[in-house]
Every structure is written in structure tokens, then in C-alpha cells.
Design an enzyme around this catalytic site. Sequence first.
Site, mmCIF file in Angstrom:
data_model
loop_
_atom_site.group_PDB
_atom_site.id
_atom_site.type_symbol
_atom_site.label_atom_id
_atom_site.label_comp_id
_atom_site.label_asym_id
_atom_site.label_seq_id
_atom_site.Cartn_x
_atom_site.Cartn_y
_atom_site.Cartn_z
ATOM 1 N N HIS A 19 0.862 -1.188 0.000
ATOM 2 C CA HIS A 19 0.000 0.000 0.000
ATOM 3 C C HIS A 19 0.895 1.234 0.000
ATOM 4 O O HIS A 19 1.761 1.372 0.884
ATOM 5 C CB HIS A 19 -0.881 0.023 1.253
ATOM 6 N N ASN A 21 0.673 4.479 0.801
ATOM 7 C CA ASN A 21 0.842 5.336 1.992
ATOM 8 C C ASN A 21 1.268 4.569 3.237
ATOM 9 O O ASN A 21 1.673 5.179 4.225
ATOM 10 C CB ASN A 21 -0.432 6.154 2.244
ATOM 11 N N HIS A 67 -2.386 10.111 5.897
ATOM 12 C CA HIS A 67 -3.182 10.773 4.845
ATOM 13 C C HIS A 67 -3.199 12.294 5.025
ATOM 14 O O HIS A 67 -3.256 13.031 4.057
ATOM 15 C CB HIS A 67 -4.608 10.214 4.820
ATOM 16 N N PRO A 101 -7.266 6.110 -4.486
ATOM 17 C CA PRO A 101 -7.305 7.497 -4.949
ATOM 18 C C PRO A 101 -8.150 8.347 -4.000
ATOM 19 O O PRO A 101 -9.235 7.933 -3.601
ATOM 20 C CB PRO A 101 -7.952 7.406 -6.339
ATOM 21 N N ASP A 141 -11.367 1.314 -0.990
ATOM 22 C CA ASP A 141 -11.429 1.248 0.472
ATOM 23 C C ASP A 141 -12.845 0.803 0.838
ATOM 24 O O ASP A 141 -13.814 1.524 0.569
ATOM 25 C CB ASP A 141 -11.106 2.627 1.068
ATOM 26 N N GLY A 174 -8.827 -1.855 3.140
ATOM 27 C CA GLY A 174 -9.488 -1.034 4.149
ATOM 28 C C GLY A 174 -9.825 -1.868 5.382
ATOM 29 O O GLY A 174 -9.668 -3.097 5.371
ATOM 30 N N HIS A 201 -8.368 -8.319 -0.367
ATOM 31 C CA HIS A 201 -8.138 -8.667 1.032
ATOM 32 C C HIS A 201 -9.289 -9.568 1.450
ATOM 33 O O HIS A 201 -10.457 -9.230 1.231
ATOM 34 C CB HIS A 201 -8.147 -7.420 1.914
ATOM 35 N N GLU A 204 -9.077 -11.357 6.597
ATOM 36 C CA GLU A 204 -7.934 -10.829 7.356
ATOM 37 C C GLU A 204 -8.211 -10.969 8.859
ATOM 38 O O GLU A 204 -7.300 -11.089 9.666
ATOM 39 C CB GLU A 204 -7.720 -9.350 6.977
ATOM 40 N N ASP A 286 3.199 -5.449 2.753
ATOM 41 C CA ASP A 286 1.954 -4.770 3.144
ATOM 42 C C ASP A 286 2.187 -3.262 3.287
ATOM 43 O O ASP A 286 1.791 -2.487 2.420
ATOM 44 C CB ASP A 286 1.394 -5.345 4.462
HETATM 45 C C1 6MZ Z 1 -6.494 -3.657 4.987
HETATM 46 C C2 6MZ Z 1 -4.992 -1.978 4.541
HETATM 47 C C3 6MZ Z 1 -4.021 -2.594 5.364
HETATM 48 O O1 6MZ Z 1 -4.264 3.322 -0.113
HETATM 49 O O2 6MZ Z 1 -3.629 5.389 1.112
HETATM 50 N N1 6MZ Z 1 -4.441 -0.855 4.058
HETATM 51 N N2 6MZ Z 1 -6.206 -2.516 4.352
HETATM 52 N N3 6MZ Z 1 -5.625 -4.293 5.787
HETATM 53 C C4 6MZ Z 1 -4.387 -3.794 6.033
HETATM 54 N N4 6MZ Z 1 -3.588 -4.449 6.910
HETATM 55 C C5 6MZ Z 1 -2.722 -3.828 7.850
HETATM 56 N N5 6MZ Z 1 -2.905 -1.848 5.313
HETATM 57 C C6 6MZ Z 1 -3.179 -0.791 4.508
HETATM 58 O O3 6MZ Z 1 -2.573 3.181 1.726
HETATM 59 C C7 6MZ Z 1 -3.173 3.101 2.999
HETATM 60 C C8 6MZ Z 1 -4.475 2.330 2.916
HETATM 61 O O4 6MZ Z 1 -4.222 0.966 2.568
HETATM 62 C C9 6MZ Z 1 -5.170 0.108 3.187
HETATM 63 C C10 6MZ Z 1 -6.101 0.991 4.007
HETATM 64 O O5 6MZ Z 1 -7.245 1.300 3.234
HETATM 65 C C11 6MZ Z 1 -5.236 2.232 4.229
HETATM 66 O O6 6MZ Z 1 -6.007 3.389 4.469
HETATM 67 P P1 6MZ Z 1 -3.150 4.085 0.532
HETATM 68 O O7 6MZ Z 1 -1.969 4.266 -0.362
#
Ligand code: 6MZ
Length: 346
Positions: A19, A21, A67, A101, A141, A174, A201, A204, A286
Site C-alpha cells: 500500500h 501510503n 493521509h 485514490p 477502500d 481497508g 483482502h 484478514e 503490506d
Molecule cells: C487492509 C490496509 C491494510 O491506499 O492510502 N491498508 N487494508 N488491511 C491492512 N492491513 C494492515 N494496510 C493498509 O494506503 C493506505 C491504505 O491501505 C489500506 C487501508 O485502506 C489504508 O487506508 P493508501 O496508499
Amino acid sequence: MDDNAEFYKDLPKVELHAHLNGSVSVQTMEKLIRRKPHLNIEHSMTAIGKGQRRTLDECFEVFKVIHKLVDTEEDVLMVATDVIKEFAADNVKYLELRSTPREENHTGLTKKSYIETVIEAIRQCKTEGVDIDVRFLVAIDRRNGAEVAMETVKLAEEFMLSSGGLVVGIDLSGDPTVGHGRCLLPALQRARNCGLKLSLHMSEVPSQLEESELLLNLPPDRIGHGTCLHPEMGGSQSLVDRAVKGRIPLEICLTSNVKGQTVQSYSQHHFRYWYQLGHPCVICTDDKGVFCTDLSQEYQLAASAFGLRPDAVWTLSERAVDCIFAGDEVKQQLRQKWTELKPGLL
Ligand code: 6MZ
């Protein structure tokens, strides 16, 4: 890190679950914090250090803080180029980045310009000759519901056609405790029908059996985590059978699951279960920034927790190529790279 850390660092790797961010390094975070001193954000609020654990809820609070720091096109460009270069420096040869986005009214960032900026970062790195092939998965998300999911798929569809093959799929992510996958099915179905690949996902956390069944019906091209799919973790044999029958690869994120406390310890991680079945498993990070890790470290952890010898580790990284969303030509190029880079002793 022990003596053979170099082996894991030198190992050519494929990263399929990152991911954007969540992948921001300390160095980039410092630049962001300097850009926005008025937010009073400290680095301790954006990462979970060594030996620390959080509930999954607390992890999702961390993303909200990040964010706030990444809310302009300029920020997205810097974050994405830095993240790509860091993966390349860790010998990741092929990366699928995923990101949701976002629009930010106060800065003029739109969902469209967000995606364009990530694509621009991928192109800039390529122009600079960074040795990594990068693709993008547009993320849904789940907390934002059906309408936004559909809007996201339509955007992804547009970019799949206009990005010259850089946008290859959709991620569903999300907070897993929020919302239900059922209402997202039309959007995911549409994505599938138009040729976008699906990484979802799934399970989880426990008690998502019904949702996982619905999502497996699509079916997805890869499963993110899949922690609670198997019976020992509250899942069911029929879910396992379906994943196995479809040979749907699992994206495995060891540190994330242990630090987010969805798995008790490395040795109890569900990787063991699936690996012993001979099921395709891909080691991933992750959120390398939030969980303070990198892909080399994840391979090393897998090796030490499950007693994998170097040849097995090599095979694990090589087989990850089979699970990428880019086409056969890219797979062939990567396989060639692995053959050239293989140490003589393996
Ligand atoms: C589910 C996750 C996550 O999209 O802003 N994200 N979703 N499970 C996880 N396990 C820990 N880790 C991250 O990156 C951040 C977003 O990625 C998802 C969540 O929606 C989080 O807000 P971006 O680049």
C-alpha cells in the site's frame, strides 16, 4: 540482522502487496513532516517500531495520520518516487503498488490527478533508469461503500486503457471490520469483466466466512492475507478447497499480521499451512513504512520461522513471478533475470 542478511538483500524479489501510503519510509516521512509543521505530527505517530504491537484498529488510525501528511499532488509524487526507489534499492525487480485514490478539496487533489500522479512517478523512475518494473493497482477502500467502489472501478478502467499497461488491476482493502463485501460485488464484477485483475483482502480477521465465500465466487486473481480462511483459524475446509482448486495465490505479510495482532506469532502464521499444501504463496510487506520492515527482512523472517533453506527461499521468490498481473512477456523477462542472477551454489 544476522550474518546472511546479505543473501536476502541480494535475492531478486517480487513485491505484490504494498500500500503506497503504508510504505512511506522514515526519511520521506521526515520530509513530509517538515513540509507541514502546523499539523504537529511526530514520527512515532506514523510507524509501529520493533517489538511494538497495535490492534488492527490502531493501525487504521495510523493511516489517517499519514493521509493528513500526503494531501497534494506534490506529496503523492514524492512519496511514490521515494517508495519505488526504496523497493528497487532492496532488489525488488517487479513491484505492484496499490493505493486508494483520494480527493482533497483544500488542495485541489482529485481522484483522477491522484492516479495520474502515481503513474507519473512510475514513468519518472523508468526514465531515470531505476532497475524495477512497476505496475499500479487502484484500491477500493471498503468503508466507502458501493457507489465509490463503482466510481473507482470506472476510473481504473479508464486508466487501464490509457496508461500503456501500467494500471493492471483493483485492490480491495481497508478496515476489514467495516462494511460487507456483498455490496461491493457489482463493482468487482465489472472490474473483472473489463479485464482488470483482482487482488482482494480476504478473511484478514475472523467471522468473514460468508463474505469470503462471495468474494471467492468472483473469483479473485490473488488473495490478500487470507489469514482466517483455514479451519484452524476459524475458516472452513470448503474455503480452503476453493482457493486450492483455483490455485489462487496468497499474498503473505508476516510482520504486518504479527504487529497488527491478527496472528499470534511468526511461527503460528498461516504461511506454514498454505506452504505445506504446496499452494502458491508470495511474501510481501503490506506497509513497509508503518510496520518498519522491508521485503528482504520478510524473506529472512519466513526462512527463520519456517526453517527454509536458501534454495527454498530462492524458489519462493522465483515462483512469485508466476503470480504477477503483468503479461507473459514481462514474466519471461523476469524469469530470465532470475536465471542470470542465480548464485552458482544454489
Ligand atoms: C487492509 C490496509 C491494510 O491506499 O492510502 N491498508 N487494508 N488491511 C491492512 N492491513 C494492515 N494496510 C493498509 O494506503 C493506505 C491504505 O491501505 C489500506 C487501508 O485502506 C489504508 O487506508 P493508501 O496508499
